[in-house]
Design an enzyme around this catalytic site. Structure first.
Site, PDB file in Angstrom:
ATOM      1  N   ASN A  11       0.910  -1.297  -0.106  1.00  0.00           N
ATOM      2  CA  ASN A  11       0.072   0.013  -0.115  1.00  0.00           C
ATOM      3  C   ASN A  11       0.919   1.286  -0.077  1.00  0.00           C
ATOM      4  OD1 ASN A  11      -1.843   2.093   0.582  1.00  0.00           O
ATOM      5  ND2 ASN A  11      -2.366   1.475   2.724  1.00  0.00           N
ATOM      6  N   TRP A  12       0.717   1.724  -1.145  1.00  0.00           N
ATOM      7  CA  TRP A  12       1.908   3.064  -1.146  1.00  0.00           C
ATOM      8  C   TRP A  12       1.216   4.422  -0.672  1.00  0.00           C
ATOM      9  CZ3 TRP A  12       3.501   2.017  -7.094  1.00  0.00           C
ATOM     10  CH2 TRP A  12       4.116   0.645  -7.032  1.00  0.00           C
ATOM     11  N   LYS A  13       0.088   4.264  -0.196  1.00  0.00           N
ATOM     12  CA  LYS A  13      -0.498   5.392   0.279  1.00  0.00           C
ATOM     13  C   LYS A  13      -0.277   6.685  -0.634  1.00  0.00           C
ATOM     14  CE  LYS A  13      -0.151   3.239   4.754  1.00  0.00           C
ATOM     15  NZ  LYS A  13      -0.008   3.340   6.023  1.00  0.00           N
ATOM     16  N   HIS A  97      -9.320   0.813   5.445  1.00  0.00           N
ATOM     17  CA  HIS A  97      -8.191   1.135   5.864  1.00  0.00           C
ATOM     18  C   HIS A  97      -8.125   2.052   7.277  1.00  0.00           C
ATOM     19  CE1 HIS A  97      -3.878   2.568   6.897  1.00  0.00           C
ATOM     20  NE2 HIS A  97      -3.434   1.331   6.133  1.00  0.00           N
ATOM     21  N   GLU A  99      -6.601   4.404   8.229  1.00  0.00           N
ATOM     22  CA  GLU A  99      -6.471   5.943   7.969  1.00  0.00           C
ATOM     23  C   GLU A  99      -7.590   6.497   7.362  1.00  0.00           C
ATOM     24  OE1 GLU A  99      -2.761   5.642   5.762  1.00  0.00           O
ATOM     25  OE2 GLU A  99      -1.788   4.724   7.724  1.00  0.00           O
ATOM     26  N   GLU A 170      -5.268  -5.093  10.730  1.00  0.00           N
ATOM     27  CA  GLU A 170      -4.179  -3.991  11.233  1.00  0.00           C
ATOM     28  C   GLU A 170      -4.220  -3.236  12.162  1.00  0.00           C
ATOM     29  OE1 GLU A 170      -2.367  -2.971   6.964  1.00  0.00           O
ATOM     30  OE2 GLU A 170      -3.958  -1.765   7.445  1.00  0.00           O
ATOM     31  N   GLY A 176       2.541   2.216  10.713  1.00  0.00           N
ATOM     32  CA  GLY A 176       3.537   3.368  10.603  1.00  0.00           C
ATOM     33  C   GLY A 176       4.305   3.750  11.860  1.00  0.00           C
ATOM     34  N   SER A 216       3.818  -2.106  10.287  1.00  0.00           N
ATOM     35  CA  SER A 216       5.148  -2.282  10.549  1.00  0.00           C
ATOM     36  C   SER A 216       5.903  -3.590  10.133  1.00  0.00           C
ATOM     37  CB  SER A 216       5.626  -1.829  11.850  1.00  0.00           C
ATOM     38  OG  SER A 216       5.087  -0.412  12.249  1.00  0.00           O
ATOM     39  N   GLY A 237       2.873  -0.942   4.277  1.00  0.00           N
ATOM     40  CA  GLY A 237       3.030   0.195   3.853  1.00  0.00           C
ATOM     41  C   GLY A 237       4.485   0.859   3.793  1.00  0.00           C
ATOM     42  N   GLY A 238       4.962   1.390   4.730  1.00  0.00           N
ATOM     43  CA  GLY A 238       6.378   2.053   4.566  1.00  0.00           C
ATOM     44  C   GLY A 238       7.415   1.145   3.992  1.00  0.00           C
TER      45      GLY A 238
HETATM   46  P1  PGA Z   1       3.119   0.263   7.543  1.00  0.00           P
HETATM   47  O1  PGA Z   1       1.459   0.278   7.092  1.00  0.00           O
HETATM   48  O2  PGA Z   1       3.649  -0.921   7.003  1.00  0.00           O
HETATM   49  O3  PGA Z   1       3.833   1.369   7.145  1.00  0.00           O
HETATM   50  O4  PGA Z   1       3.039   0.000   9.233  1.00  0.00           O
HETATM   51  C1  PGA Z   1       0.710  -0.698   7.153  1.00  0.00           C
HETATM   52  C2  PGA Z   1      -0.589  -0.182   6.506  1.00  0.00           C
HETATM   53  O5  PGA Z   1      -1.076   0.912   6.678  1.00  0.00           O
HETATM   54  O6  PGA Z   1      -1.372  -0.978   5.468  1.00  0.00           O
END
Ligand code: PGA
Length: 253
Positions: A11-13, A97, A99, A170, A176, A216, A237-238
């Site tokens: 997930n590149w956000k 998600h 967020e 999650e 993050g 993470s 994500g990251g």
């Molecule tokens: P992260 O994000 O790997 O940066 O913690 C995970 C996600 O939001 O899917």
């Protein structure tokens, strides 16, 4: 082939730009090659979806969106309909998600409508659930994720669940933050979610549904997490933003 084939999703956000997104997609495509033992998908920002999906056409890497509208079309400024996503080559969509839930106030009913509309238009949704730190400390993890799951799947039949839907656990406190759930914590919640699915549907449906872990995930913890019974893949994500950290995630065994 097992319905629960390992799945690595990036997930590149709201990161990368046209060139870096495309370069990363091609690096993932080349690393995956003809591998059949893992499903891989990337989720670029909307505006790069078309180009990334074209670059990945004919490969084993799928391309998806990070969100979609709960309406099929019309006067919804700034929204993107599932049919539009399909039109530009998306096969998957992340729904609910944390967020979206916490920064943009999306509730479980809205998330459920998005899941349903995505399915109606031929997209495979990844439905995310997860508790905040406050909820975990108050021992409310199970009630929170159970309710998110039940409402998110309202209106989804057992067949669609098993063949088209992926779930992702999650924990909000792990996203993050560099603070990953321990394998034991992930295992407990995955087992709980599978129990909820058995109650909502039946045992075989629960056993056939893929549940990813996210929060993470990095090259140095992916193996331990993937080794947990009930963890069928990772939503990242990251670490999915650079080939140096994304490609090692494919070596999860
Ligand atoms: P992260 O994000 O790997 O940066 O913690 C995970 C996600 O939001 O899917």
């Amino acid at each position: 082939m097992s319905a629960r084939k390992p799945f690595v999703a990036g997930n590149w956000k709201m990161n990368l730009e046209r060139k870096t997104a495309l370069g990363l997609a091609l690096a993932v495509r080349d690393a995956v090659g003809r591998r059949e033992d893992v499903d891989v998908a990337v989720f670029p920002p909307f505006v790069y979806l078309d180009e990334v999906a074209r670059a990945l056409a004919g490969s084993r890497v799928r391309c998806g969106a990070q969100n979609c509208s709960d309406e099929p079309s019309g006067a919804f400024t700034g929204e993107i309909a599932p049919a539009m996503l399909v039109d530009v080559g998306a096969t998957h969509v992340i729904v609910g998600h944390s967020e979206r839930r916490h920064l943009y106030g999306e509730g479980s009913e809205l998330v459920g409508r998005k899941v349903q509309l995505a399915l109606e238009h031929g997209l495979s949704p990844i439905l995310c659930v997860g508790e905040t730190l406050e909820e975990r400390d108050a021992r409310r993890t199970e009630s929170v994720v159970g309710e998110q799951l039940a409402r998110g799947l309202a209106g989804v039949d057992g067949r669609a669940l098993q063949t088209r839907v992926t779930l992702a656990y999650e924990p909000v406190w792990a996203i993050g933050t560099g603070r990953t759930a321990t394998p034991a914590q992930a295992g407990e919640v995955h087992a709980y979610l599978r129990g909820v699915l058995a109650g909502l549907y039946n045992e075989p449906a629960a056993e056939n549904t893929r549940i990813l872990y996210g929060g993470s995930v990095k090259p140095d913890n992916v193996r331990a997490l993937m080794a947990v019974r009930g963890v069928d893949g990772v939503l990242v994500g990251g670490a999915s933003l650079k080939p140096e950290t994304f490609l090692p995630l494919l070596e999860f065994r």
